[in-house]
Scaffold this active site. Sequence first.
Site, short mmCIF file in Angstrom:
data_model
loop_
_atom_site.label_atom_id
_atom_site.label_comp_id
_atom_site.label_asym_id
_atom_site.label_seq_id
_atom_site.Cartn_x
_atom_site.Cartn_y
_atom_site.Cartn_z
N ASP A 278 32.95 101.40 18.82
CA ASP A 278 33.13 100.60 20.58
C ASP A 278 33.03 102.08 21.02
OD1 ASP A 278 34.35 98.11 21.47
OD2 ASP A 278 33.06 99.19 22.42
C1 GLC Z 1 32.80 98.34 26.16
C2 GLC Z 1 33.68 96.61 24.81
C3 GLC Z 1 31.87 96.18 24.15
C4 GLC Z 1 30.76 96.66 24.85
C5 GLC Z 1 30.61 98.07 24.78
C6 GLC Z 1 29.48 98.61 25.45
O1 GLC Z 1 34.00 99.05 26.06
O2 GLC Z 1 34.80 97.13 24.01
O3 GLC Z 1 32.29 94.78 23.53
O4 GLC Z 1 29.55 96.40 24.03
O5 GLC Z 1 32.27 99.15 25.21
O6 GLC Z 1 29.65 98.84 26.70
#
Ligand code: GLC
Length: 742
Positions: A278
Amino acid sequence: MNNNIKRGAIIVLASVALFQSADVSAHSKRVEDLLSRMTVAEKVGQLNQLSGWGYAPGMTAMIRAGQVSSLLNEVDPVVVNKLQKVAVDSTRLGIPLIFARDVIHGFKTMFPIPLGQAATWDAETVRQGAAIAADEASSAGVRWTFSPMVDIARDARWGRIAEGFGEDPYLTSLLGVAMVKGYQGDDLSRPNTMAACTKHFAGYGYGEGGRDYNSAYIAPGVLEDVILPPFEACAKAGSATFMNSFNEINGIPANASHYLLKDKLRKAWNYDGMVVSDWNSAMQMVPQGYARDLRDAARIAALAGMDMDMESHAYIGNLQDLVEKGEVSMAVLDSLTANVLTLKERLGLFDNPYVDLGKANRYYAPESLKAARQAAAMSAILLKNDGVLPLKARPGRIAVAGPMADAKHDQNGTWSFDMEKERTVTPLASLRERYGKKNVIDARGLEFSRDKERAHIDRAVAAAADADIILYFAGEEAVLSGEAHCRTDLTLPGAQAAELQALKALDKPVVVVVMAGRPLEISEQNDLADAIVYYFHPGTMGGPAIVDVLSGDFNPQGHLPVCLPRTSGQMPLYYAQTNTGRPASEIVLIDDIPLEAGQTSTGCTSFYLDAGNTPLYPFGYGLSYTEFDFSPVRLSSATMDREGNITATCTVTNKGDREGTTIAQLYVGDKVASLVQPVKVMKNFEKIILKPGESRDVNFTITADNLMFTDRNMNRVVEPGEFNVWIASDSQTGKPVTFNLN
Ligand code: GLC
């Protein structure tokens, strides 16, 4: 060094190499060939994902240097192609980039947020929405979405409950798989598909206190039987990628978890896709107190099996050094790199790296808007109806009030980056179109969900004074749910409760429509309203959809994918609870307790004095404009052998005067087990459409597989004994029948 020590050293090195020897399953010839020719730096570059900032010198320089493998948040197809050209033409091996985006419930045509799609209980509707999202987003160059989110959520304080499919693993598994299939289609190399990304792996929805990013302490049985099944289902359905979550589980960050990323994902589920972190989650192991610094985080994540690093720069800044110093083996680096290259190959990017600009901007097609309207109508949950709905053909003067009546931005909910708000069709606009502008009074007072302006309430009351009926659109702005947006008080924000009280004082029929990103505490509104319809941020076509429902053109069929609480303090709240040793029998509420009542006079059982222990509306609940009768359950036998099966039957009858759809839900409960089990767990459901007066038998086959749980030794077991069976229209009604497993 003497021979013994040397031998010992060799044994240690060999075991380290073995431990780090990655499971480099057979890869394609192209991937193996690339691996054989790539330098360490080029391999590390393939593990680096950045958020794009346009066709800028800094970005093109990094791409040219082979330091970028994927970009998220680039959605201009012209820029996508220009950046891709740098990767394909100006790097030594010409490996294409993957472009990604959070396309969570639509790209331009917004479908209901996933929690709303869950309220349809309809896999085909969810699949279709995902396919439309893929078609729109891929025309902008997006070939990878960070969806479906299959985190089980049982605490509505958590803002991200909006993004998943609710509290139940069976429903979440079914709809998560539907989304994977919708995004990926039958052939992921087709240019109008997107790689799915099943997330957040795992346990993110169990953050303590419903506070986002918080630590999660999860019992092994809950992890195995509640949280992991939807991930396993999506892995086996071919989700091309997974995303690890931010949280720790019992002290181990998901980013570092060999149990999750190796034992479960790779070994138990035989998963061959790619794992992305993430956003910055690798770096976050430092503040989590698990990694000393970014270099340590890179080492930990690589050895755990995190293939691609989103935005933390842990890999691009440290992995080459770690490999050259032997702290991460070349085999591990090759395995991570191979997973990334394989994804690019599956997407057909080596042969077809560019967006077809002739097909770009295929947005808001009529059939897409129609599908979005149907999905939103199917997601609407009729909670209460004293008979005021459906509206009469000529309902007189309709006063439309409430901050969500004409909220072009907020109606779309969280994760609606690319929608164009002027394309949103709101309830106010749709009501005017349906009933005529002169019959629809704009009685909006509060201007947004957090508005507390008393004068705005007075304005609404004055405007509604001579109406025949009031439609009040309550709820939350989009920003009040979703990532990092947790709330401890789940009541309607702002002065909505006061505004509704003031309007109710006009003594007219009041219909409340709630448009929110989560289950809210609406006990007070439930008492005031003559009817309540709840739909989780319904997206672009939420206006026409709710008019279809309110007018009776569409008979509501939504059912709750999560409980609605009586009070915020009941959280976490879900149906699949254990019985406890003191199940609440007779509930004595706080205002009914006599003065100087005796210490044990309220019964010493498990409930809250100020709220009881049941939800306002339970998981699985939803009304219709007709009525359904569920007969007592009949079992094909009172006993079952482990290899056998039993059929549970219920006769469902439409007792009303119009066709309707209901959802027959099968719940099973293990009465005595070597690890205490929930009183009931949903094992299956069936949507049925019945004509007025029509009856139909719903049959569910129960096998030993449906009775399994993970015991204290982490074995999947079925234990002999008595089991309860319910077939009902929600998780709280119906009387069980019992059979015995021999
Ligand atoms: C965010 C979220 C995740 C998302 C990623 C890219 O912090 O936790 O669900 O896909 O970053 O935006």
